[in-house]
Design an enzyme around this catalytic site. Structure first.
Site, PDB file in Angstrom:
ATOM      1  N   MET A   1       0.707  -1.169   0.025  1.00 38.74           N
ATOM      2  CA  MET A   1      -0.006   0.253   0.206  1.00 38.74           C
ATOM      3  C   MET A   1       0.768   1.503  -0.123  1.00 38.74           C
ATOM      4  O   MET A   1       2.009   1.097   1.111  1.00 38.74           O
ATOM      5  CB  MET A   1      -0.722  -0.013   1.124  1.00 38.74           C
ATOM      6  CG  MET A   1      -1.511   1.304   1.251  1.00 38.74           C
ATOM      7  SD  MET A   1      -3.262   0.968  -0.030  1.00 38.74           S
ATOM      8  CE  MET A   1      -3.281   3.124  -0.422  1.00 38.74           C
TER       9      MET A   1
ATOM     10  N   ASN B   1       1.734   3.847   1.358  1.00 32.30           N
ATOM     11  CA  ASN B   1       1.179   5.373   2.376  1.00 32.30           C
ATOM     12  C   ASN B   1       1.896   6.186   1.884  1.00 32.30           C
ATOM     13  O   ASN B   1       3.095   6.062   1.692  1.00 32.30           O
ATOM     14  CB  ASN B   1       0.760   4.694   3.688  1.00 32.30           C
ATOM     15  CG  ASN B   1      -0.216   3.595   3.510  1.00 32.30           C
ATOM     16  OD1 ASN B   1      -1.506   3.997   3.070  1.00 32.30           O
ATOM     17  ND2 ASN B   1       0.074   2.330   4.210  1.00 32.30           N
TER      18      ASN B   1
ATOM     19  N   GLU C   1       4.916   1.068  -5.878  1.00 30.10           N
ATOM     20  CA  GLU C   1       4.892   2.062  -4.665  1.00 30.10           C
ATOM     21  C   GLU C   1       5.377   2.724  -5.022  1.00 30.10           C
ATOM     22  O   GLU C   1       4.446   4.647  -4.783  1.00 30.10           O
ATOM     23  CB  GLU C   1       5.176   1.082  -3.382  1.00 30.10           C
ATOM     24  CG  GLU C   1       4.087  -0.581  -3.286  1.00 30.10           C
ATOM     25  CD  GLU C   1       2.514  -0.226  -3.852  1.00 30.10           C
ATOM     26  OE1 GLU C   1       2.278  -1.032  -4.889  1.00 30.10           O
ATOM     27  OE2 GLU C   1       1.814   1.286  -2.905  1.00 30.10           O
TER      28      GLU C   1
ATOM     29  N   HIS D   1       3.728   5.469  -7.291  1.00 30.12           N
ATOM     30  CA  HIS D   1       1.917   5.835  -6.792  1.00 30.12           C
ATOM     31  C   HIS D   1       3.061   6.977  -6.396  1.00 30.12           C
ATOM     32  O   HIS D   1       1.403   7.939  -5.922  1.00 30.12           O
ATOM     33  CB  HIS D   1       1.500   5.549  -5.834  1.00 30.12           C
ATOM     34  CG  HIS D   1       0.721   4.353  -6.420  1.00 30.12           C
ATOM     35  ND1 HIS D   1      -0.186   4.853  -7.105  1.00 30.12           N
ATOM     36  CD2 HIS D   1       1.071   3.336  -5.999  1.00 30.12           C
ATOM     37  CE1 HIS D   1      -0.632   3.580  -7.369  1.00 30.12           C
ATOM     38  NE2 HIS D   1      -0.311   2.678  -7.211  1.00 30.12           N
TER      39      HIS D   1
END
Length: 725
Positions: free
Chosen positions: A330, A332, A356, A359
């Site tokens: 994820m 974050n 990630e 992202h």
């Protein structure tokens, strides 16, 4: 004389602040019950206390808002039945919000400039309006969907447009789908309790009341109290441990949507792996995590910066979570969450972390405004991931990984059918449907193919990189819709706009977005042929006649020297052809079983699925040993689903009864549902037989991680999708 409550002052008693320029209202999100379009959320403050023994989180939330029109009657927030709201209060914020006193009986010293520090930890029961200069507000909670509720808070009638104010909510959260409590036995160290949150897509409404839509972003700060000896981390740009107060303080200086507010706490230790990166892991995992990633993350960040501009989040840290983490990774901000199980699969680890990293630009900085267009985050992040891997590891490796993923996409297409509505890039989300049900390989791979097609239109990957850099610079810290991306593309390349590339027959942009079925065009992967051609040749040998001659030729090929993605692609092809003739399976086992048993879990699970789908009993002991050693969804559910669709259901029940004590209650519940299929109406394995007992946590979100457990191909999704949910 008692001070007059600020919300009771006569209208006009204070000069209204200068009106800022109007902001466009957030995109309508059918997955949110909130009234986000009526307010501007400026900042949120969290005061949290972790209570692992009670599996409870106590919270005080301060929302700093202003209304976009005069006299709104109520503020509506997304909430959840797991949240028990104790009080709501109102306070008119001063013009300089940073100078506001925290709404509590005592205040923390401000740590430099910036928003007001969060309130102290909540103490219950708390009388409504106990905060100084505040007045209580009426509130009610109404049903919304099976994944949340609506919280309506009545506001004072004289509230002016663009007048800053605060709403203060005190609550506790128990059995929340966003908050995963782990007993020490479910961690690697078996020493301390562990907790983490997972907000994507719509779970964080059970963590704290919020505008739970990706269309709304704000900065946030938090104070967290945890049991002694437990390390607390959050997805924040600044973090401090205040020893004399026994609390952790966090601040996120850039606006983020609610689903990217994340927390983890447990027996975690850090190790630096680069100038702006460290890994956090349980002590027994830290040496492995450090050795796998030391120096590499900085290399990936630097490559991404060369392509798409400066990394804007300060630090890029990674925390490795226990196997109960329900997805692979994820994104974050500042703190990627990733499942520890992936550490043994080097190539998958590399791809997952680079995804990630990507992202940070696509998804976190520029976010899809609605869940109906998740491809704007996932498709662009997948494209950026592959540009980074090409720059770092070469085109051949990138093409191999892409071929592997596109193979999985076509496998899912066969299972769902080409007319499946979830194969659209712009999926229509019906009211009440959990957005997590839309998470599938089309979001990633069909989205990637469209972005790749756009890059080919401009004729030069470097020019397209320049466009994406400009796109991020224009829209960073905001949320966008597909038209924003496409309009920016045509503006950046006016010659393409003049050629009407958006209307080319059969490749219209609108058709890319709204047609079901496979991508309208796929990338040229010929640069990876040196890696994919041997896979295809070996697969053809095993399906050729006569078998004796083919097997002899195949056994001469040493797959121990192959890349992980090559071996996985070969095994996936065999899986696609299963059930295979028993003689073929026997020869495959003789040739590969012992070798594959020594490889990583991504390889082993694929071989074991071949064993199960072909009812090959001589290797069934390997299936048992694998399931006895695994506690992760991605390495257990695909096998249990295969076992329960054939003649091996009794074997699955037996293994589950023996291993269920080592599984998280949410995973136990999901496997129990798989095992109960076909046992008769309403039948379920009993608690004594290994079913989840009456006191087990039921995770309403987990079965719908991607397509929902009831959907065909969910096992493929769980294993093959880089779920950055």
């Amino acid at each position: 004389m008692a001070a007059q409550c600020c919300c009771c002052k006569a209208p006009g008693a204070e000069a209204a602040p200068a009106r800022p320029p109007p902001e466009p209202p957030p995109a309508l999100d059918v997955a949110s019950a909130s009234s986000a379009q009526l307010f501007r959320l400026r900042h949120l403050q969290l005061g949290l206390e972790l209570r692992p023994e009670a599996r409870e989180l106590a919270g005080c939330l301060v929302l700093e808002l202003c209304a976009l029109r005069p006299a709104p009657r109520a503020l509506v927030l997304d909430a959840h039945p797991a949240l028990r709201l104790h009080s709501a209060a109102f306070r008119r914020a001063p013009a300089a919000a940073a100078a506001a006193e925290p709404p509590c009986a005592f205040a923390f010293a401000a740590a430099g400039p910036g928003p007001a520090p969060p309130p102290p930890l909540p103490a219950f029961p708390e009388a409504p309006g106990a905060e100084p200069d505040c007045c209580p507000l009426a509130f009610r909670v109404d049903p919304f969907t099976d994944y949340g509720s609506s919280l309506t808070v009545t506001l004072p009638p004289e509230l002016q447009a663009h007048q800053p104010f605060q709403v203060i909510l005190r609550y506790t959260s128990t059995d929340a789908p966003a908050i995963w409590w782990l007993d020490p036995e479910l961690t690697y160290g078996n020493a301390k309790p562990f907790v983490f949150t997972q907000g994507h897509s719509v779970c964080n409404r059970s963590f704290f009341p919020c505008f739970d839509t990706p269309a709304v972003k704000c900065t946030y700060s938090a104070v967290v109290k945890a049991p002694s000896g437990v390390q607390v981390l959050m997805s924040a740009t600044q973090s401090t441990y205040v020893e004399e107060e026994g609390v952790y303080r966090f601040h996120m200086e850039h606006p983020v949507p609610a689903y990217l507010v994340a927390l983890v706490a447990g027996d975690l230790q850090p190790a630096d792996i680069g100038p702006r990166s460290r890994v956090w892991a349980e002590p027994c995992l830290l040496p492995t995590a450090t050795s796998k990633l030391s120096g590499a993350v900085e290399q990936w960040l630097s490559a991404a910066e060369r392509l798409y501009g400066p990394y804007m989040w300060g630090r890029y840290d990674i925390v490795f979570l226990p196997p109960s983490f329900p997805i692979v990774a994820m994104e974050n901000p500042c703190l990627t969450f990733i499942i520890s199980s992936i550490l043994e699969s080097d190539e998958f680890l590399v791809i997952d972390v680079i995804h990630e990293v990507a992202h940070s630009w696509f998804g976190n900085a520029v976010t899809n405004a609605t869940w109906e267009e998740m491809w704007l985050s996932e498709g662009l992040a997948t494209y950026a991931q592959r540009r980074i891997t090409t720059e770092t590891y070469g085109a051949a490796f990138t093409c191999l990984e892409t071929a592997f993923r596109l193979d999985a996409l076509h496998r899912q297409m066969k299972l769902l059918g080409e007319d499946s509505p979830v194969s659209k890039l712009q999926v229509k989300l019906e009211p009440g449907v959990n957005p997590s049900h839309l998470m599938n390989l089309f979001t990633y791979e069909k989205g990637y193919c469209f972005v790749y097609y756009l890059s080919q239109l401009c004729g030069d990957p470097q020019r397209f990189d320049d466009f994406l850099r400009a796109y991020v610079e224009k829209y960073k810290f905001t949320s966008v819709v597909a038209q924003d991306l496409l309009d920016s593309f045509l503006s950046f390349f006016p010659e393409l706009k003049e050629q009407s590339v958006d209307c080319r027959a059969g490749l219209e942009f609108e058709r890319w977005l709204n047609a079901t079925g496979p991508p309208l065009a796929e990338p040229d992967l010929s640069q990876g042929s040196s890696l994919t051609r041997p896979v295809e040749a070996l697969f053809q040998l095993w399906t050729a006649e006569p078998l004796d001659q083919a097997a002899a030729s195949a056994s001469a090929i040493d797959i121990s020297k192959w890349r992980t993605f090559q071996t996985a692609l070969f095994l996936d092809r065999l899986l696609d052809g299963s059930p295979l003739p028993q003689e073929v399976v026997m020869r495959l086992s003789k040739c590969y079983s012992s070798l594959l048993d020594s490889m990583n879990a991504e390889i082993r699970i694929r071989w074991l699925q071949i064993v199960v789908r072909n009812d090959y009993y001589p290797d069934l002991h390997r299936v048992r040993r694998f399931l006895e050693s695994q506690m992760s969804r991605m390495y257990t559910i695909p096998l249990y689903e295969d076992l329960c669709t054939g003649a091996l259901k009794s074997f699955a029940l037996e293994v589950f009864y023996q291993t269920q004590g080592r599984l998280h209650p949410n995973l136990r519940r999901t496997i129990q549902q798989i095992l109960s299929q076909g046992l008769g109406p309403g039948a379920e394995p009993s608690a004594e037989q290994g079913g989840a007992g009456a006191d087990s946590e039921v995770d309403p979100e987990a079965p719908a991680l991607l397509l929902g457990d009831e959907a065909p191909g969910a096992a493929i999704s769980l294993r093959d999708v880089n779920v950055s949910a």
